[in-house]
Enzyme design. Structure first.
Site, mmCIF file in Angstrom:
data_model
loop_
_atom_site.group_PDB
_atom_site.id
_atom_site.type_symbol
_atom_site.label_atom_id
_atom_site.label_comp_id
_atom_site.label_asym_id
_atom_site.label_seq_id
_atom_site.Cartn_x
_atom_site.Cartn_y
_atom_site.Cartn_z
ATOM 1 N N HIS A 170 0.832 -1.294 -0.017
ATOM 2 C CA HIS A 170 -0.062 -0.029 -0.084
ATOM 3 C C HIS A 170 0.860 1.279 0.052
ATOM 4 O O HIS A 170 0.384 2.320 -0.294
ATOM 5 C CB HIS A 170 -1.045 0.084 1.291
ATOM 6 C CG HIS A 170 -2.087 -0.877 1.286
ATOM 7 N ND1 HIS A 170 -3.343 -0.667 0.830
ATOM 8 C CD2 HIS A 170 -1.842 -2.354 1.366
ATOM 9 C CE1 HIS A 170 -4.144 -1.648 0.744
ATOM 10 N NE2 HIS A 170 -3.392 -2.662 0.982
ATOM 11 N N ASP A 382 3.453 9.402 -0.627
ATOM 12 C CA ASP A 382 2.281 8.651 -0.281
ATOM 13 C C ASP A 382 1.988 7.819 -1.452
ATOM 14 O O ASP A 382 2.279 7.774 -2.589
ATOM 15 C CB ASP A 382 1.041 9.794 -0.412
ATOM 16 C CG ASP A 382 -0.003 9.508 0.730
ATOM 17 O OD1 ASP A 382 0.019 8.168 0.983
ATOM 18 O OD2 ASP A 382 -0.496 10.450 1.167
HETATM 19 P P1 ADQ Z 1 -3.080 6.260 4.809
HETATM 20 O O1 ADQ Z 1 -1.965 6.776 5.077
HETATM 21 O O2 ADQ Z 1 -4.152 6.179 6.123
HETATM 22 O O3 ADQ Z 1 -3.264 4.829 4.038
HETATM 23 P P2 ADQ Z 1 -4.881 7.725 2.683
HETATM 24 O O4 ADQ Z 1 -4.946 6.889 1.847
HETATM 25 O O5 ADQ Z 1 -5.101 9.183 2.814
HETATM 26 O O6 ADQ Z 1 -3.933 7.546 4.021
HETATM 27 O O7 ADQ Z 1 -6.447 7.421 3.611
HETATM 28 C C1 ADQ Z 1 -6.887 7.795 4.999
HETATM 29 C C2 ADQ Z 1 -8.204 7.314 4.947
HETATM 30 O O8 ADQ Z 1 -8.845 7.651 6.343
HETATM 31 C C3 ADQ Z 1 -9.282 7.817 4.064
HETATM 32 O O9 ADQ Z 1 -10.134 6.662 3.477
HETATM 33 C C4 ADQ Z 1 -10.195 8.919 4.750
HETATM 34 O O10 ADQ Z 1 -11.569 8.853 4.445
HETATM 35 C C5 ADQ Z 1 -9.829 8.370 6.317
HETATM 36 N N1 ADQ Z 1 -10.174 9.655 7.093
HETATM 37 C C6 ADQ Z 1 -9.646 10.758 6.957
HETATM 38 N N2 ADQ Z 1 -10.048 11.458 7.876
HETATM 39 C C7 ADQ Z 1 -11.082 11.044 8.627
HETATM 40 C C8 ADQ Z 1 -11.539 11.470 9.736
HETATM 41 N N3 ADQ Z 1 -11.554 12.518 10.351
HETATM 42 N N4 ADQ Z 1 -12.429 10.662 10.303
HETATM 43 C C9 ADQ Z 1 -12.495 9.140 9.896
HETATM 44 N N5 ADQ Z 1 -11.732 8.770 8.630
HETATM 45 C C10 ADQ Z 1 -10.894 9.815 8.152
HETATM 46 C C11 ADQ Z 1 -2.282 4.035 3.560
HETATM 47 C C12 ADQ Z 1 -1.167 4.636 2.516
HETATM 48 C C13 ADQ Z 1 -1.784 5.312 1.594
HETATM 49 C C14 ADQ Z 1 -2.756 4.542 0.534
HETATM 50 C C15 ADQ Z 1 -3.743 3.825 1.632
HETATM 51 C C16 ADQ Z 1 -4.366 2.708 0.774
HETATM 52 O O11 ADQ Z 1 -0.171 5.426 3.230
HETATM 53 O O12 ADQ Z 1 -0.837 5.676 0.532
HETATM 54 O O13 ADQ Z 1 -3.419 5.266 -0.165
HETATM 55 O O14 ADQ Z 1 -2.952 3.046 2.723
HETATM 56 O O15 ADQ Z 1 -3.750 1.941 0.013
#
Ligand code: ADQ
Length: 483
Positions: A170, A382
């Site tokens: 990921h 990312d």
């Molecule tokens: P993350 O680093 O966690 O994931 P991201 O892909 O942006 O980063 O996902 C964050 C998730 O958290 C989103 O689905 C979002 O909806 C949720 N979220 C954000 N703010 C929130 C809030 N206030 N309350 C509840 N939920 C919230 C890792 C990798 C990424 C990759 C993903 C998936 O670091 O690069 O995109 O896995 O493969």
């Protein structure tokens, strides 16, 4: 034998449920998130098992909790218990103090403690052991992420046989200049090549991986082109695929049209009237570039006073990994910068940054996505960044601009409609904010339509399907047309 129709066995660091202490007892909370939501119907439909750490190895009746939660979810849950020391050396140590910073190119943040490596392998062995006990003939195994790169090797060495295993990374895979600094570079690559399929988020990551194979394991040969290629090493072949993870686009699009979200959106904007909202949403993490972003916002206000009173940056930071000292230090730095910028620019009736350090409810988050005119998503690096895609899916009025880091995996798919920036280039990021602020409604609509189409076309269901097809496909050329 792996069958196209056999059960699906998913292995990830955490189970899709959280077992937590509640008063004197324990409670089980179901997980949310795109991956769980997308996997659930498949696991229920073809039968399945999810293996992972339940998060609370101390719970005495954990097995019973998991059976109960599994019965409700419609697929089996198997816990991998970790001791406190394993949690420290495997999860906090090798995963969070070595692999996470290294794979995001932040070598200075690595703590290359040799004890972590031994525990990493041993804990991967534990996961492999639970996996072996859970297997039935014809099952398909899908292992997730950087915590579990050695599961295939451990599984085979424990006598799991040549049962095919797929793996998805990921997070990014670093270039050789960075990866070669890792003391365990050769065994990690060799461990990864014990999988039959490795999925990466972008071409960039797969290219970095093949360059590392050439540099470290000179004997590895790469063949083919397109979405799936192959690497040959030590008499084995591993498929290497590019599968950018998507979101449940229809869910976000549909939910953001509901009355609940519409009234949230209205409420948010009526509290911040006559201005454009610039939105940042991130987990608390140094890879997300939050301090750099705040500095860019300050530079924009300094250089373009027309923004004063006309924009508000809403920065939402979701608490994460607070037991790691570096994350606490990052929080202090963000608090300080927000205070400094607000102290410098606040005027009667206007505060430049509205900062929230907490998790929001779905409706609240979607309300912000729907109403913000600009999203400022500028990670230093990312794997993908799902927030960028969720923002596009919720921008149903299409009066919205996405400013996106060129180092987010999402830039490969969304570069055509987003304003791409280098997050280290403060002036350029400031200029992008100003450009977004002045962008005409027509240009916003054209760009946002393109973005929404891209997110809809390769959504989470496309992603799962592409990986499952690559895992069962007999011939590589089946994927060439798709590349
Ligand atoms: P993350 O680093 O966690 O994931 P991201 O892909 O942006 O980063 O996902 C964050 C998730 O958290 C989103 O689905 C979002 O909806 C949720 N979220 C954000 N703010 C929130 C809030 N206030 N309350 C509840 N939920 C919230 C890792 C990798 C990424 C990759 C993903 C998936 O670091 O690069 O995109 O896995 O493969």
């Amino acid at each position: 034998m792996m069958g196209a129709e056999g059960r699906l066995v998913v292995v990830s660091n955490r189970l899709p449920v959280a077992v937590e202490r509640e008063g004197d007892g324990w409670s089980v909370r179901p997980g949310s998130g795109g991956l769980v939501t997308a996997m659930a119907p498949i696991l229920r439909g073809r039968g399945g098992v999810w293996i992972g750490w339940p998060g609370a190895s101390g719970a005495p009746e954990i097995g019973r909790f998991l059976r109960q939660a599994g019965a409700e979810a419609g697929y089996d849950l198997r816990g991998v218990p970790l001791t406190a020391e394993e949690e420290r050396h495997f999860y906090i140590g090798f995963c969070n103090e070595i692999l996470w910073p290294l794979f995001h190119d932040l070598l200075d943040r690595c703590n290359m403690d040799p004890i972590y490596w031994e525990t990493y392998r041993a804990v991967n062995g534990k996961y492999a052991g639970v996996l072996r006990e859970s297997m039935s003939p014809g099952d398909m195994i899908w292992v997730h992420d950087y915590h579990l790169m050695a599961v295939a090797r451990e599984f085979r060495e424990q006598g799991g046989g040549e049962h095919p295993l797929s793996f998805f990374l990921h997070i990014p895979f670093p270039p050789p200049d960075i990866f070669l600094k890792l003391p365990w570079r050769a065994p990690i690559l060799e461990d990864l090549l014990r999988y039959d399929l490795i999925g990466f988020q972008t071409e960039r990551d797969r290219r970095n991986f093949t360059h590392c194979l050439h540099a470290v394991l000179r004997a590895a040969a790469i063949r083919g082109k397109g979405r799936v290629i192959s690497a040959e090493h030590g008499g084995r072949t591993t498929r290497l695929g590019v599968f950018p993870i998507g979101i449940d686009y229809d869910y976000f699009d549909r939910e953001s049209r509901t009355d609940e979200v519409a009234s949230r959106a209205w409420e948010i904007h009526s509290n911040l009237p006559k201005r454009q909202i610039i939105l940042g949403v991130d987990r608390l993490d140094y890879t997300k570039g939050i301090p750099h972003r705040l500095q860019a916002f300050r530079a924009a206000l300094l250089k373009h006073p027309e923004l004063i009173q006309r924009v508000t940056l809403v920065q939402i930071v979701v608490p994460s990994r607070e037991d790691v000292p570096e994350y606490r230090a990052l929080k202090t730095e963000i608090d300080r910068l927000v205070g400094e910028i607000n102290g410098q620019f606040t005027q009667h009736g206007w505060v430049p940054i509205q900062y929230m350090f907490r998790s929001l409810t779905r409706d609240q988050l979607l309300g912000y996505y729907r109403t913000a005119e600009i999203a400022l998503i500028t990670p230093l690096k990312d794997g993908m960044n799902l927030v960028a895609k969720e923002y596009c899916a919720c921008s149903i009025e299409e009066n919205a601009v996405l400013i996106l880091s060129e180092f987010a995996g999402a830039a490969a798919q969304l570069g055509g409609g987003a304003l791409l920036v280098n997050p280290y280039d403060r002036e350029a990021a400031a200029d992008a904010i100003v450009r977004a602020f002045h962008m005409s409604p027509e240009e916003r609509r054209t760009r946002m339509r393109r973005l929404r189409r891209a997110c809809q076309k390769q959504d989470i269901f496309w992603w799962i399907d592409a990986i499952l097809r690559a895992a069962v496909a007999k011939e590589l050329h089946e994927f060439l047309a798709d590349g």
